[in-house]
Scaffold this motif. Sequence first.
Motif, short mmCIF file in Angstrom:
data_model
loop_
_atom_site.label_atom_id
_atom_site.label_comp_id
_atom_site.label_asym_id
_atom_site.label_seq_id
_atom_site.Cartn_x
_atom_site.Cartn_y
_atom_site.Cartn_z
N THR A 28 29.47 43.83 -0.54
CA THR A 28 28.49 43.94 -0.57
C THR A 28 29.00 43.98 -2.73
N SER A 158 26.61 51.66 0.43
CA SER A 158 25.64 51.17 1.69
C SER A 158 25.69 50.65 2.35
N THR A 160 25.45 47.28 4.71
CA THR A 160 24.73 46.13 4.56
C THR A 160 24.03 46.11 5.94
N ASP A 179 24.90 37.91 1.90
CA ASP A 179 26.17 39.14 2.24
C ASP A 179 25.62 38.97 3.63
MG LIG Z 1 27.71 46.18 2.31
#
Ligand SMILES: [Mg+2]
Length: 334
Positions: A28, A158, A160, A179
């Motif tokens: 990410t 954070s 995913t 992603d």
């Molecule tokens: Mg991620």
Amino acid sequence: MGCGSSSSAGPKASIRVLLLGGGGCGKTTFVKQMKLNYRGGFSINETNEVKQKLRSNILQRLVKSLNDIESVSDESQQAVELLRKAASQEYEFMSENGEHYEQLAKAVVLACDLEEIQEYKAENYFLSPWDFDLFDSAQRIFAKGYEPSHTDILMCRSPTTGLHEYSFSVDSLDLIFIDVGGQRKERATWAKAMENIGAVIYVASLAEYGQHLEEDNVKDRMVESLELFQRVFHSPKLAAIPTVLLLNKFDLLEQKLQMTPLTSVFADYDGPNEVEPAYEFISKKFIERMMLKPSTKDFVCQRVSAIDQGNFMKVFQVIKAMLISSSLRESGLG
Ligand SMILES: [Mg+2]
Ligand SMILES: Nc1nc2c(ncn2[C@@H]2O[C@H](COP(=O)(O)OP(=O)(O)OP(=O)(O)O)[C@@H](O)[C@H]2O)c(=O)[nH]1
């Protein structure tokens, strides 16, 4: 190669690029760098989400650390109790305009400065470097009216869930990055994400050896990543798909080696405990996995520090060149 076409300025190669790799390796962060460099940054919503997330990450990591520390000084007890309560009732405590916010912000800053916390951080840094680094900025991040900087946004962890697509126009290319979550429970989506792919970027962290997976308290993260890379590289669905291996978090490798020698995980390492030979060894381990079966697909391996904008852009030029040449070959022009 998953190619399409067309824009008003003339035909553009369109390539779907799938980001793969274990949890927390930096997929990410790659997408965030693309937003920063090719879309002018982040939306107000994204920035606001990051602000809440950063505050929550600091609070939760502090409380986890305090729970692991046997005792803190008597004068800090009150602040610690407040933090524990806030961590379990974030909705009540975290609103900047709420009645508890100022008290909470003070308690967070006090706890981040505690000697016991600083010692705990030094000993356990690699459990969660992205959160521990934030302790130094707690005062700034908990100040009323705080706006996250680009660096803060890149640092914000954070995990995913699900599958997310992001499009970028890069010179002669339309790039669509996919992603996905890298933790084990997220990998069920990977097979679906592999449809109509033009390239794969496999991301691995150089600083994750000697640590267990977040989702499994036994398996070494780098060993898991090596196995995962082998499976991805030789997956029948990706047999002819150009692949980039990004060995990420190069910036953390020196400190990591000081804390955990490579030999603690790889008994066959006989080089010095230094960055360059350690990097060579780790990259060879990945390449060996690739060589287990013959393959003729395009492949490049790059070291990177994805949170460093300048370094990311240098490495991205190499990736871009590979995508362009593969795309030309695919269309019969290369
Ligand atoms: Mg991620
Ligand atoms: N120091 C350092 N931190 C990095 C680097 N790249 C990523 N990080 C941090 O590592 C954490 C995890 O990165 P992510 O990009 O969220 O990892 P991910 O692969 O998307 O993880 P999942 O979504 O769980 O699969 C973030 O807090 C990043 O800021 C790097 O090159 N150096």
